[in-house]
Design a protein around this motif. Structure first.
Motif, PDB file in Angstrom:
ATOM      1  N   GLU A 150       0.858  -1.192   0.000  1.00 17.49           N
ATOM      2  CA  GLU A 150       0.000   0.000   0.000  1.00 17.49           C
ATOM      3  C   GLU A 150       0.888   1.234   0.000  1.00 17.49           C
ATOM      4  O   GLU A 150       1.939   1.251   0.647  1.00 17.49           O
TER       5      GLU A 150
ATOM      6  N   THR B  56       1.817   4.488   1.485  1.00 13.08           N
ATOM      7  CA  THR B  56       1.586   5.242   2.719  1.00 13.08           C
ATOM      8  C   THR B  56       2.700   6.277   2.851  1.00 13.08           C
ATOM      9  O   THR B  56       3.666   6.258   2.084  1.00 13.08           O
TER      10      THR B  56
ATOM     11  N   GLY C 297      -4.917  -5.010  -0.565  1.00  9.92           N
ATOM     12  CA  GLY C 297      -6.206  -4.360  -0.329  1.00  9.92           C
ATOM     13  C   GLY C 297      -7.259  -4.675  -1.362  1.00  9.92           C
ATOM     14  O   GLY C 297      -7.033  -5.348  -2.357  1.00  9.92           O
TER      15      GLY C 297
ATOM     16  N   GLY D  36      -8.540  -0.174  -1.200  1.00 10.76           N
ATOM     17  CA  GLY D  36      -7.231  -0.441  -0.612  1.00 10.76           C
ATOM     18  C   GLY D  36      -7.348  -1.205   0.688  1.00 10.76           C
ATOM     19  O   GLY D  36      -8.311  -1.926   0.922  1.00 10.76           O
TER      20      GLY D  36
ATOM     21  N   LEU E 111      -4.169  -1.651   8.294  1.00  9.79           N
ATOM     22  CA  LEU E 111      -2.850  -1.025   8.127  1.00  9.79           C
ATOM     23  C   LEU E 111      -2.162  -0.813   9.467  1.00  9.79           C
ATOM     24  O   LEU E 111      -0.950  -1.002   9.589  1.00  9.79           O
TER      25      LEU E 111
ATOM     26  N   TYR F 184       5.438  -1.568   5.432  1.00 11.49           N
ATOM     27  CA  TYR F 184       4.616  -1.026   4.351  1.00 11.49           C
ATOM     28  C   TYR F 184       5.498  -0.852   3.123  1.00 11.49           C
ATOM     29  O   TYR F 184       6.538  -0.188   3.192  1.00 11.49           O
TER      30      TYR F 184
ATOM     31  N   HIS G 202       5.428  -0.166  -1.281  1.00 14.39           N
ATOM     32  CA  HIS G 202       4.661   0.239  -2.455  1.00 14.39           C
ATOM     33  C   HIS G 202       5.442  -0.168  -3.705  1.00 14.39           C
ATOM     34  O   HIS G 202       6.614  -0.509  -3.630  1.00 14.39           O
TER      35      HIS G 202
ATOM     36  N   SER H 263      -2.253   3.685  -9.144  1.00 15.70           N
ATOM     37  CA  SER H 263      -2.606   2.357  -8.638  1.00 15.70           C
ATOM     38  C   SER H 263      -2.641   1.352  -9.775  1.00 15.70           C
ATOM     39  O   SER H 263      -2.642   1.706 -10.941  1.00 15.70           O
TER      40      SER H 263
END
Length: 140
Positions: free
Chosen positions: A64, A66, A88, A93, A99, A105, A107, A116
């Motif tokens: 994700e 963040t 997600g 998500g 979370l 975390y 990405h 996305s």
């Protein structure tokens, strides 16, 4: 997701919330029989599920974007061998509550205008990077 789990030797997929229609002809064609060979289960409550697995010693890794997420290409395997990869919902998500339970975390670096990609694509990229980390760890 089922084909990815098979390709990467994933122990189990846990679907939380709504149950996918495993009788769908589209799913059967897309899954290429992996719906019969990959271990999966359904859990209603994702928070309860993540807590249960954390208590069993799983490292919780969220895919994700963040404010503190790192690029998945920087994934480092420490000394654990049990990882829960949290992905997600396509539209919403990962919930804030889930979370908050995750330890790490990550990405996926994106170079286009969109911020996305679909869940199966992101999980495939994450599994590839995590597998590379396992291979590096094994060679030590």
């Amino acid at each position: 997701m089922l084909r990815l789990a098979d390709a990467f030797g994933i122990q189990k997929i846990i679907f939380c919330g709504s149950e996918p229609n495993l009788k769908s002809n589209r799913l059967k064609r897309t899954a290429r029989n992996t719906h019969n060979t990959v271990n999966f289960e359904f859990e209603e409550d994702s928070v309860e599920c993540v807590n249960k697995l954390k208590n069993q010693g799983y490292r919780t890794v969220a895919i994700e974007i963040t404010s503190t997420s790192q690029s998945i290409e920087n994934f480092v395997l420490e000394n654990e061998n049990k990882i829960l990869l949290v992905a997600g919902n396509e539209r919403h998500g990962i919930s804030e509550e889930v979370l908050g339970l995750c330890e790490d975390y990550y990405h996926i670096e994106m170079f286009g205008e969109n911020s996305s990609m679909n869940v199966a694509q992101s999980v495939g990229i994450a599994l590839y990077e995590i597998t590379k980390a396992f291979n590096k760890f094994d060679k030590k």
